[in-house]
Design a protein around this motif. Structure first.
Motif, PDB file in Angstrom:
ATOM      1  N   SER A  11       0.807  -1.218   0.000  1.00 15.74           N
ATOM      2  CA  SER A  11       0.000   0.000   0.000  1.00 15.74           C
ATOM      3  C   SER A  11       0.846   1.277   0.000  1.00 15.74           C
ATOM      4  CB  SER A  11      -0.925   0.007   1.222  1.00 15.74           C
ATOM      5  OG  SER A  11      -0.143   0.051   2.405  1.00 15.74           O
ATOM      6  N   MET A  12       2.173   1.136  -0.025  1.00 18.25           N
ATOM      7  CA  MET A  12       3.044   2.320   0.009  1.00 18.25           C
ATOM      8  C   MET A  12       3.361   2.762  -1.421  1.00 18.25           C
ATOM      9  SD  MET A  12       5.364   1.129   3.261  1.00 18.25           S
ATOM     10  CE  MET A  12       6.452   2.529   3.252  1.00 18.25           C
ATOM     11  N   VAL A  13       2.327   3.248  -2.083  1.00 18.39           N
ATOM     12  CA  VAL A  13       2.415   3.478  -3.526  1.00 18.39           C
ATOM     13  C   VAL A  13       3.363   4.630  -3.869  1.00 18.39           C
ATOM     14  CG1 VAL A  13       1.077   4.060  -5.583  1.00 18.39           C
ATOM     15  CG2 VAL A  13       0.119   2.520  -3.857  1.00 18.39           C
ATOM     16  N   SER A  14       3.301   5.690  -3.093  1.00 19.37           N
ATOM     17  CA  SER A  14       4.146   6.844  -3.427  1.00 19.37           C
ATOM     18  C   SER A  14       5.624   6.533  -3.183  1.00 19.37           C
ATOM     19  CB  SER A  14       3.723   8.058  -2.602  1.00 19.37           C
ATOM     20  OG  SER A  14       4.554   9.143  -2.902  1.00 19.37           O
ATOM     21  N   ALA A  15       5.913   5.916  -2.039  1.00 19.43           N
ATOM     22  CA  ALA A  15       7.315   5.556  -1.765  1.00 19.43           C
ATOM     23  C   ALA A  15       7.832   4.579  -2.828  1.00 19.43           C
ATOM     24  CB  ALA A  15       7.435   4.934  -0.372  1.00 19.43           C
ATOM     25  N   ALA A  16       6.959   3.646  -3.243  1.00 21.68           N
ATOM     26  CA  ALA A  16       7.376   2.688  -4.274  1.00 21.68           C
ATOM     27  C   ALA A  16       7.680   3.405  -5.585  1.00 21.68           C
ATOM     28  CB  ALA A  16       6.292   1.635  -4.480  1.00 21.68           C
ATOM     29  N   SER A  17       6.875   4.422  -5.907  1.00 20.62           N
ATOM     30  CA  SER A  17       7.108   5.146  -7.167  1.00 20.62           C
ATOM     31  C   SER A  17       8.451   5.881  -7.122  1.00 20.62           C
ATOM     32  CB  SER A  17       5.961   6.120  -7.449  1.00 20.62           C
ATOM     33  OG  SER A  17       6.021   7.234  -6.584  1.00 20.62           O
ATOM     34  N   MET A  18       8.787   6.421  -5.953  1.00 19.36           N
ATOM     35  CA  MET A  18      10.076   7.119  -5.799  1.00 19.36           C
ATOM     36  C   MET A  18      11.232   6.151  -6.035  1.00 19.36           C
ATOM     37  SD  MET A  18      11.543   8.829  -2.280  1.00 19.36           S
ATOM     38  CE  MET A  18      11.657   7.254  -1.427  1.00 19.36           C
ATOM     39  N   LEU A  19      11.095   4.938  -5.522  1.00 22.11           N
ATOM     40  CA  LEU A  19      12.180   3.963  -5.637  1.00 22.11           C
ATOM     41  C   LEU A  19      12.253   3.359  -7.042  1.00 22.11           C
ATOM     42  CD1 LEU A  19      11.554   2.323  -2.174  1.00 22.11           C
ATOM     43  CD2 LEU A  19      13.582   3.644  -2.815  1.00 22.11           C
ATOM     44  N   ARG A  20      11.078   3.158  -7.650  1.00 25.20           N
ATOM     45  CA  ARG A  20      11.032   2.550  -8.988  1.00 25.20           C
ATOM     46  C   ARG A  20      11.583   3.496 -10.061  1.00 25.20           C
ATOM     47  NH1 ARG A  20       5.448   1.413  -9.617  1.00 25.20           N
ATOM     48  NH2 ARG A  20       5.735  -0.029  -7.882  1.00 25.20           N
ATOM     49  N   TYR A  21      11.597   4.793  -9.740  1.00 29.20           N
ATOM     50  CA  TYR A  21      12.229   5.769 -10.637  1.00 29.20           C
ATOM     51  C   TYR A  21      13.665   5.330 -10.954  1.00 29.20           C
ATOM     52  CZ  TYR A  21      13.725  10.537 -12.089  1.00 29.20           C
ATOM     53  OH  TYR A  21      14.205  11.627 -12.766  1.00 29.20           O
ATOM     54  N   GLY A  22      14.311   4.656 -10.013  1.00 28.61           N
ATOM     55  CA  GLY A  22      15.704   4.225 -10.208  1.00 28.61           C
ATOM     56  C   GLY A  22      15.887   3.368 -11.435  1.00 28.61           C
ATOM     57  N   PRO A  23      15.327   2.146 -11.440  1.00 29.11           N
ATOM     58  CA  PRO A  23      15.541   1.295 -12.619  1.00 29.11           C
ATOM     59  C   PRO A  23      14.847   1.795 -13.884  1.00 29.11           C
ATOM     60  CG  PRO A  23      14.098   0.213 -11.004  1.00 29.11           C
ATOM     61  CD  PRO A  23      14.666   1.423 -10.334  1.00 29.11           C
TER      62      PRO A  23
END
Ligand SMILES: [Zn+2]
Length: 310
Positions: A38-50
């Motif tokens: 459910s941590m969608v925003s934090a996941a989006s920040m991290l997925r920006y990497g790859p």
């Protein structure tokens, strides 16, 4: 100021390697296994990497004709095989960085061995190559790690902070080569801010962050050191920051006599120098502190009882 600088190839004054740790969402699953989905925003920040930063990072390296090192948790290699395959295709080193970014120094003996081997296997399954090196997640190298890495055939470690140049860690199984860095070269202090990931630093401009990294570079260049940023694609690969870095790599190359190389090549060069006698490393031993300092509890108890009398 460095007593025994390594003779770098072709008369280079320092060796340099951007090490980018592609942690992606492993950080969420490690810290918040029940809420991760459910941590969608934090996941989006991290997925920006790859997904967004990595292609631009590879573009810069291709532009300047340099090859560098990525440290990738095994789970991230399995989740983002296309990112890892792109790194390998362009000649960069990919070495392991835990499986789900777990901390070795918080694990049992058996768990540390299990997760190290699982991490190495997962990365190899995507790259097709064994990991030449290793960086413990969050620098959490344990008192067992050096021997486990030697057992697993890993050629160097990049988790410790004990020197400005390569050194050896002595173990009963033989020496492990360390290529150190330190928190001053890490991009979390200037750039990381996330309430969900419990790390909230006052964010700095890229220019301000690079002021410190450039000072580190100038010192390493002057004295023959090893310049190793510990960065993350989701932080340093952000647009304004990477634009600045792209320019700074050009500035470093203009200055000249800098050996940009993957860590595996730096490790191989250092080994050759040791073997042919052109350089003698410092050896650190032992790594392990005693479990407790004898008398400390008594001293603390005495101090407390004195405090309570006042
Ligand atoms: Zn990491």
């Amino acid at each position: 100021m460095i007593r025994n600088p390594v003779p770098w190839p072709n008369g280079a004054k320092c060796a340099a390697c951007f090490t980018l740790d592609m942690d992606a969402e492993s950080l969420i699953y490690l810290a918040h296994p029940q809420q991760a989905h459910s941590m969608v925003s934090a996941a989006s920040m991290l997925r920006y990497g790859p997904d967004v930063a990595l292609p631009r990072i590879l573009d810069t390296y291709r532009h300047y004709g340099i090859r560098q090192t990525f440290f990738v948790p095994g789970w991230c290699a399995e989740r983002y095989p296309y990112a890892v395959e792109a790194m390998v295709r362009e000649g960069h080193e990919v070495s392991a960085h835990g499986y789900l970014h777990e901390h070795p120094n918080e694990q049992s003996d058996a768990d540390e061995r299990y997760w190290l081997l699982r991490s190495l296997t997962a990365v190899r399954s995507v790259t097709g190559l064994p990991s030449a090196g290793w960086r413990a997640p969050l620098y959490r190298f344990s008192h067992r790690s050096a021997e486990l890495l030697l057992d697993a055939g890993v050629a160097y470690d990049a988790s410790l902070m004990g020197d400005d140049i390569a050194y050896l860690i002595d173990t009963p199984r033989g020496p492990l080569l360390e290529l150190p860095s330190h928190w001053g070269m890490d991009d979390w202090p200037p750039f990381m801010h996330s309430s969900e990931l419990d790390f909230e630093m006052p964010i700095q401009s890229a220019a301000r962050a690079w002021e410190a990294w450039w000072e580190e570079f100038e010192a390493m260049w002057e004295f023959g050191g090893l310049w190793v940023p510990v960065w993350h694609p989701f932080l340093s690969g952000r647009l304004a920051r990477w634009r600045h870095t792209h320019r700074m790599i050009g500035k470093m190359l203009d200055q000249g006599q800098v050996w940009f190389a993957p860590m595996r090549d730096i490790a191989a060069h250092v080994r050759r120098c040791i073997e042919n006698g052109t350089w003698a490393p410092r050896t650190e031993q032992p790594l392990t502190l005693p479990r407790a300092v004898a008398g400390r509890e008594t001293a603390t108890a005495t101090r407390h009882s004195e405090d309570s009398r006042q």
